[in-house]
Design a protein around this motif. Structure first.
Motif, PDB file in Angstrom:
ATOM      1  N   GLY A  89      31.336  32.618  46.867  1.00 33.77           N
ATOM      2  CA  GLY A  89      30.304  32.277  47.829  1.00 33.77           C
ATOM      3  C   GLY A  89      29.122  33.220  47.807  1.00 33.77           C
ATOM      4  O   GLY A  89      28.622  33.610  46.757  1.00 33.77           O
ATOM      5  N   SER A  90      28.684  33.630  49.016  1.00 38.40           N
ATOM      6  CA  SER A  90      27.468  34.434  49.129  1.00 38.40           C
ATOM      7  C   SER A  90      27.619  35.808  48.491  1.00 38.40           C
ATOM      8  O   SER A  90      26.639  36.389  48.025  1.00 38.40           O
ATOM      9  CB  SER A  90      27.070  34.583  50.601  1.00 38.40           C
ATOM     10  N   GLU A 125      32.201  34.459  40.287  1.00 40.77           N
ATOM     11  CA  GLU A 125      33.129  33.916  41.265  1.00 40.77           C
ATOM     12  C   GLU A 125      34.543  33.911  40.690  1.00 40.77           C
ATOM     13  O   GLU A 125      34.755  33.539  39.545  1.00 40.77           O
ATOM     14  CB  GLU A 125      32.717  32.487  41.652  1.00 40.77           C
ATOM     15  N   ARG A 183      38.479  30.445  52.534  1.00 39.47           N
ATOM     16  CA  ARG A 183      38.436  29.897  51.176  1.00 39.47           C
ATOM     17  C   ARG A 183      39.844  29.945  50.615  1.00 39.47           C
ATOM     18  O   ARG A 183      40.458  31.017  50.568  1.00 39.47           O
ATOM     19  CB  ARG A 183      37.479  30.689  50.269  1.00 39.47           C
ATOM     20  N   ASP A 193      34.618  24.273  50.871  1.00 41.27           N
ATOM     21  CA  ASP A 193      33.808  24.170  49.655  1.00 41.27           C
ATOM     22  C   ASP A 193      33.912  22.771  49.039  1.00 41.27           C
ATOM     23  O   ASP A 193      33.003  22.349  48.299  1.00 41.27           O
ATOM     24  CB  ASP A 193      34.231  25.216  48.620  1.00 41.27           C
ATOM     25  N   ARG A 227      31.062  21.330  50.821  1.00 39.93           N
ATOM     26  CA  ARG A 227      29.809  21.988  50.426  1.00 39.93           C
ATOM     27  C   ARG A 227      29.354  21.545  49.037  1.00 39.93           C
ATOM     28  O   ARG A 227      28.183  21.317  48.791  1.00 39.93           O
ATOM     29  CB  ARG A 227      29.988  23.504  50.421  1.00 39.93           C
TER      30      ARG A 227
END
Length: 253
Positions: free
Chosen positions: A99-100, A109, A203, A216, A219
């Motif tokens: 993510g961020s 990731e 997550r 996600d 998303r």
């Protein structure tokens, strides 16, 4: 039946006055949001699944001595909870880069982190829940240094519990978000876990395949969010293994 008074409505939940002083009723909506509510949809059954999953985790945490606001589940979509004074922070615990964090720091990731990393965001939708340092938190009076020490200790205990729960059913806990609230016994303050713990706030990746089993999916348009959440609930034993996804549930009053 008299209409209950709404106390607060957020993106995924509504809080109503509870039946007794110091209590609230937390209602889980089917609304799904992402990117600070820039992406929105209504996912049939999502609220039912999050209610059951959050109950499962809160009951487990209470059992090992981690204090939470959870009192009991009332029906398919509602919980009775303690009223708390929410500290205006989102506490994010990260075990794997995603993510961020990956975006901000350029870390691929899925990279395991050498130890859990705890980040704080200031809860303000208009500002996009910005990342803040401990110095900001103390300087602006959102929490004291002792509060922060207690929050970190609580967050790490939650991380240990959730990681174990997930590992036992073949799921990797990548990261999660919690909120913490104050309760008062006379002049004595305690910090307790509030809000929810569900795939909305975690997550979760399948250990073998890396398949995403959290928000996600919504998303990133990776498939059915209800199917993903149902899979988590089945593995944890919250739902029977042969149950169908919780679509269009009937509310039990």
């Amino acid at each position: 039946m008299a209409r209950r008074k709404k106390v607060y409505e957020g993106k995924a939940k509504i809080l109503y006055e509870g039946p007794e002083p110091g209590t609230l009723v937390q209602y889980f909506k089917d609304d799904a949001t992402a990117y600070n509510a820039q992406k929105k949809d209504v996912i049939d059954g999502k609220g039912v699944l999050n209610n059951r999953l959050s109950e499962f985790f809160m009951v487990g945490l209470n059992a090992i001595g981690v204090p939470t606001h959870f009192i009991k589940r009332l029906n398919m979509r509602e919980q009775l909870i303690r009223a708390v004074e929410i500290i205006p922070l989102e506490i994010i615990v990260r075990n794997v880069a995603a993510g961020s964090l990956s975006t901000r720091l350029g870390i691929e990731e899925g990279t395991p982190l050498p130890r859990p990393i705890i980040e704080f965001c200031y809860k303000d939708d208009k500002l996009g829940d910005p990342l803040v340092a401990e110095e900001h938190i103390i300087a602006f009076g959102w929490a004291s240094q002792q509060d922060l020490d207690d929050i970190v200790a609580l967050a790490l205990r939650v991380n240990d519990f959730l990681s174990g729960c997930m590992l036992a059913v073949g799921i990797k806990l990548v990261d999660f978000k919690i909120e913490v609230g104050r309760v008062w016994d006379g002049d004595y303050q305690r910090l307790i876990l509030a809000d929810e713990i569900s795939p909305d706030s975690c997550r979760l990746w399948d250990i073998e395949t890396g398949k995403k089993l959290d928000k996600d999916v919504f998303r990133r348009d990776l498939g059915s969010l209800t199917d993903a959440y149902t899979e988590v609930a089945r593995r944890l034993g919250v739902l029977p293994s042969n149950s169908a996804p919780a679509t269009k549930p009937h509310l039990i009053n």
